[in-house]
Design a protein around this motif. Structure first.
Motif, PDB file in Angstrom:
ATOM      1  N   ARG A 171       0.765  -1.204  -0.057  1.00  0.00           N
ATOM      2  CA  ARG A 171      -0.043   0.015   0.032  1.00  0.00           C
ATOM      3  C   ARG A 171       0.784   1.348   0.031  1.00  0.00           C
ATOM      4  NH1 ARG A 171      -3.427  -0.880   5.432  1.00  0.00           N
ATOM      5  NH2 ARG A 171      -3.525   1.565   4.955  1.00  0.00           N
ATOM      6  N   GLY A 172       0.190   2.379  -0.749  1.00  0.00           N
ATOM      7  CA  GLY A 172       1.019   3.593  -0.672  1.00  0.00           C
ATOM      8  C   GLY A 172       0.729   4.105   0.648  1.00  0.00           C
ATOM      9  N   VAL A 173       1.790   5.119   1.004  1.00  0.00           N
ATOM     10  CA  VAL A 173       1.696   5.793   2.525  1.00  0.00           C
ATOM     11  C   VAL A 173       0.658   6.803   2.421  1.00  0.00           C
ATOM     12  CG1 VAL A 173       4.204   5.528   3.101  1.00  0.00           C
ATOM     13  CG2 VAL A 173       3.552   7.420   1.796  1.00  0.00           C
ATOM     14  N   ARG A 174       0.032   7.030   1.615  1.00  0.00           N
ATOM     15  CA  ARG A 174      -1.062   8.109   1.437  1.00  0.00           C
ATOM     16  C   ARG A 174      -2.317   7.346   1.934  1.00  0.00           C
ATOM     17  NH1 ARG A 174       1.639   9.333  -3.223  1.00  0.00           N
ATOM     18  NH2 ARG A 174       2.409  11.595  -3.347  1.00  0.00           N
ATOM     19  N   THR A 175      -2.405   5.989   1.915  1.00  0.00           N
ATOM     20  CA  THR A 175      -3.544   5.310   2.491  1.00  0.00           C
ATOM     21  C   THR A 175      -3.478   5.194   3.869  1.00  0.00           C
ATOM     22  OG1 THR A 175      -2.745   3.298   2.024  1.00  0.00           O
ATOM     23  CG2 THR A 175      -3.689   3.925   0.138  1.00  0.00           C
ATOM     24  N   LEU A 176      -2.489   5.470   4.691  1.00  0.00           N
ATOM     25  CA  LEU A 176      -2.427   5.370   6.088  1.00  0.00           C
ATOM     26  C   LEU A 176      -3.421   6.404   6.705  1.00  0.00           C
ATOM     27  CD1 LEU A 176       1.544   4.504   6.441  1.00  0.00           C
ATOM     28  CD2 LEU A 176      -0.264   2.998   6.229  1.00  0.00           C
ATOM     29  N   SER A 177      -3.511   5.962   8.056  1.00  0.00           N
ATOM     30  CA  SER A 177      -4.416   7.120   8.837  1.00  0.00           C
ATOM     31  C   SER A 177      -3.408   7.714   9.466  1.00  0.00           C
ATOM     32  CB  SER A 177      -5.084   5.978   9.936  1.00  0.00           C
ATOM     33  OG  SER A 177      -4.206   5.564  10.911  1.00  0.00           O
ATOM     34  N   GLY A 178      -4.020   8.864  10.145  1.00  0.00           N
ATOM     35  CA  GLY A 178      -3.389   9.871  10.697  1.00  0.00           C
ATOM     36  C   GLY A 178      -2.238   9.131  11.749  1.00  0.00           C
ATOM     37  N   GLY A 179      -2.838   8.308  12.674  1.00  0.00           N
ATOM     38  CA  GLY A 179      -1.701   7.723  13.765  1.00  0.00           C
ATOM     39  C   GLY A 179      -0.919   7.021  12.802  1.00  0.00           C
ATOM     40  N   GLU A 180      -0.979   6.013  11.810  1.00  0.00           N
ATOM     41  CA  GLU A 180      -0.211   5.224  11.138  1.00  0.00           C
ATOM     42  C   GLU A 180       0.898   6.215  10.402  1.00  0.00           C
ATOM     43  OE1 GLU A 180      -3.201   1.573  10.244  1.00  0.00           O
ATOM     44  OE2 GLU A 180      -2.885   3.182   8.795  1.00  0.00           O
TER      45      GLU A 180
ATOM     46  N   PHE B 293       0.023  17.960  17.483  1.00  0.00           N
ATOM     47  CA  PHE B 293      -1.071  17.115  18.207  1.00  0.00           C
ATOM     48  C   PHE B 293      -2.328  17.547  18.163  1.00  0.00           C
ATOM     49  CE2 PHE B 293       3.108  16.037  19.720  1.00  0.00           C
ATOM     50  CZ  PHE B 293       3.543  14.696  19.195  1.00  0.00           C
ATOM     51  N   GLY B 294      -2.691  18.782  18.304  1.00  0.00           N
ATOM     52  CA  GLY B 294      -3.947  19.438  18.233  1.00  0.00           C
ATOM     53  C   GLY B 294      -4.806  18.902  16.967  1.00  0.00           C
ATOM     54  N   THR B 295      -4.272  18.678  16.100  1.00  0.00           N
ATOM     55  CA  THR B 295      -5.185  18.502  14.717  1.00  0.00           C
ATOM     56  C   THR B 295      -5.641  17.157  14.829  1.00  0.00           C
ATOM     57  OG1 THR B 295      -3.276  18.102  13.678  1.00  0.00           O
ATOM     58  CG2 THR B 295      -3.721  20.411  13.828  1.00  0.00           C
ATOM     59  N   LEU B 296      -5.194  15.963  15.548  1.00  0.00           N
ATOM     60  CA  LEU B 296      -5.372  14.835  15.428  1.00  0.00           C
ATOM     61  C   LEU B 296      -6.745  14.370  16.164  1.00  0.00           C
ATOM     62  CD1 LEU B 296      -1.920  13.219  16.587  1.00  0.00           C
ATOM     63  CD2 LEU B 296      -2.967  13.915  14.461  1.00  0.00           C
ATOM     64  N   ASP B 297      -7.450  13.497  15.822  1.00  0.00           N
ATOM     65  CA  ASP B 297      -8.640  13.105  16.448  1.00  0.00           C
ATOM     66  C   ASP B 297      -8.383  12.016  17.528  1.00  0.00           C
ATOM     67  OD1 ASP B 297      -7.976  10.563  15.104  1.00  0.00           O
ATOM     68  OD2 ASP B 297      -9.293  10.938  13.606  1.00  0.00           O
ATOM     69  N   ALA B 298      -9.455  11.609  18.280  1.00  0.00           N
ATOM     70  CA  ALA B 298      -9.093  10.816  19.590  1.00  0.00           C
ATOM     71  C   ALA B 298      -8.473   9.541  19.148  1.00  0.00           C
ATOM     72  CB  ALA B 298     -10.437  10.702  20.255  1.00  0.00           C
ATOM     73  N   ALA B 299      -9.126   9.003  18.250  1.00  0.00           N
ATOM     74  CA  ALA B 299      -8.378   7.402  17.811  1.00  0.00           C
ATOM     75  C   ALA B 299      -7.091   7.687  17.474  1.00  0.00           C
ATOM     76  CB  ALA B 299      -9.186   6.704  16.901  1.00  0.00           C
ATOM     77  N   THR B 300      -6.709   8.491  16.732  1.00  0.00           N
ATOM     78  CA  THR B 300      -5.362   8.901  16.189  1.00  0.00           C
ATOM     79  C   THR B 300      -4.459   9.272  17.326  1.00  0.00           C
ATOM     80  OG1 THR B 300      -6.073   9.581  14.199  1.00  0.00           O
ATOM     81  CG2 THR B 300      -3.922  10.058  14.571  1.00  0.00           C
ATOM     82  N   LEU B 301      -5.063   9.992  18.143  1.00  0.00           N
ATOM     83  CA  LEU B 301      -4.237  10.788  19.543  1.00  0.00           C
ATOM     84  C   LEU B 301      -3.947   9.563  20.255  1.00  0.00           C
ATOM     85  CD1 LEU B 301      -3.134  13.122  20.544  1.00  0.00           C
ATOM     86  CD2 LEU B 301      -5.447  13.580  21.952  1.00  0.00           C
TER      87      LEU B 301
END
Length: 439
Positions: free
Chosen positions: A336-345, A380-388
């Motif tokens: 997979r390309g790195v653009r398909t990763l989530s924010g935390g990944e 880190f303020g731009t991250l959602d709860a799961a990514t955080l």
């Protein structure tokens, strides 16, 4: 009446017994034909068997007489054992004894019993001596029978290679007769086969002559001088084979030398290709590109190991033509390309690259300095709860490794609460101060 058993069977016939040839009862044993003397071994066996039978009968009679005498002796002993009781009884009767006549009768009876006992003992001793002599005669007869068997075995062993028939071990006369009949038949057969054997020998000589001719032809075919006179063709062939093997060894040695020279030439050609390739890489434009490619390969390889550890074995990091990608082991190794990763990944991948770069910089340092700390300020303020939560777990795993200090600059209370040691910046109207909080 018309049955004529042979000489070996007549020795075993008995009047009243069935004939082994015709199975009819034998009225009388037919006499031996006149003028047909028995063979020495058969006569010896017959004499030994007759003596053994006579000794056996005598032994049986003596043993029967001995048993009778033993019974008489036992009776006499019983009567003698009763004498003391009888004497005691007589003593009691003496008080009322009728007179000397009665005593004389008892004494006479006692005398007769003593004589009977002595006679019985003498008879028993005589019977035992007769039995001993009978046993000695039987043993002598058995020894003569064993001697006859030894003579038979000696003769049979001498012709064992000719395949004589099996012998009847119960009757030495029958064994000798069977061996004699077989010897007669075998001699007749060999006399009949002598002509065929002579023809076979002649054919063998002719085959040898033909083989000598073929051997000479084989020597001529390979351009060698054939055997002459009494020369041994095998020896001549061995000499020529030795010469041919020596020539073959020389050819093998030369071929090995040629192979070594070919290998040396191949090595020189390979070294020349390497030198040409190295010259091409050492050009100004290629050498810089090659160094950057090597550095990127090392960076991605180190970051892949760190990313695999941070993601619990889910991702490996790679690159192809300047583009980064991940291999997802939780999805059958999907690329997979790195653009398909989530924010935390994406944060985990970036952190793995940063850590790998710091390790490479420490390795490239000419001193013993090392990068033992890292400070992260990623917004880190731009991250959602799961990514955080993923980022916090990654930082905790990184701190648990214990090989470096990790500093985080954040305004997110949820993330700050999960950091064990915190330094908070507090401002008032005139200045700012730093306070340590947490555990």
């Amino acid at each position: 009446a018309g049955c004529r058993p042979d000489r070996a069977l007549r020795a075993h016939l008995h009047a009243g017994a069935p004939c082994p040839v015709c199975t009819q009862p034998v009225a009388a044993v037919p006499p031996m034909p006149e003028g047909s003397p028995l063979p020495p071994a058969e006569a010896a066996g017959k004499t030994a068997r007759t003596a053994a039978d006579a000794a056996t009968r005598l032994l049986t009679e003596r043993e029967r007489a001995a048993r009778e005498l033993e019974r008489t002796l036992d009776q006499a002993r019983v009567r003698h054992e009763h004498l003391p009781a009888r004497l005691a009884e007589l003593d009691l009767r003496l008080a009322d004894s009728p007179g000397p006549d009665a005593l004389r009768q008892e004494l006479a009876l006692l005398t007769r019993l003593g004589r009977d006992l002595e006679s019985a003992g003498t008879a028993v001793r005589s019977a035992r001596e007769a039995a001993r002599r009978a046993r000695a005669g039987a043993e002598a007869a058995q020894e003569r029978l064993r001697g006859a068997w030894r003579a038979f075995d000696t003769i049979r062993d001498k012709v064992a290679r000719l395949g004589p028939p099996a012998a009847d071990r119960d009757d030495v006369s029958a064994a000798w007769a069977g061996l004699s009949d077989w010897a007669t038949r075998a001699a007749d057969e060999r006399r009949r086969d002598r002509v065929d054997v002579s023809s076979a020998v002649t054919g063998a000589h002719e085959a040898v002559a033909a083989a000598v001719t073929r051997i000479a032809g084989l020597f001529d075919a390979v351009g060698l001088e054939g055997p002459a006179g009494d020369d041994d063709p095998v020896r001549l062939a061995a000499v020529e084979v030795e010469r041919a093997e020596a020539a073959h060894r020389r050819l093998v040695e030369r071929r090995e030398q040629a192979r070594e020279l070919t290998g040396q030439r191949t090595g020189h050609e390979r070294e020349g290709r390497v030198a040409r390739a190295l010259a091409g890489h050492l050009r100004a434009n290629n050498f810089e590109r090659w160094l950057l490619a090597e550095a990127l390969d090392l960076l991605v390889d180190g970051a892949s190991g760190i990313l695999r550890e941070l993601t619990g074995g889910q991702y490996d990091l790679g690159h192809d033509k300047g583009e980064f990608f991940v291999v997802d082991h939780y999805d059958a190794g999907l690329r997979r390309g790195v653009r398909t990763l989530s924010g935390g990944e994406t944060f985990q991948a970036s952190l793995a690259l940063a850590l790998a770069l710091s390790e490479q910089l420490a390795g490239l340092s000419t001193t013993t300095a090392s990068l033992e700390s890292i400070v992260l300020d990623e917004g880190f303020g731009t991250l959602d709860a799961a990514t955080l939560d993923t980022v916090a777990a990654t930082l905790e795993n990184l701190a648990a490794r214990g090989d470096r200090m990790v500093g985080v600059v954040t305004h997110v209370p949820a993330l700050a609460e999960r950091i064990p040691v915190r330094f908070e910046v507090r401002k008032d109207a005139r200045s700012s101060r730093v306070e340590r909080t947490g555990r």
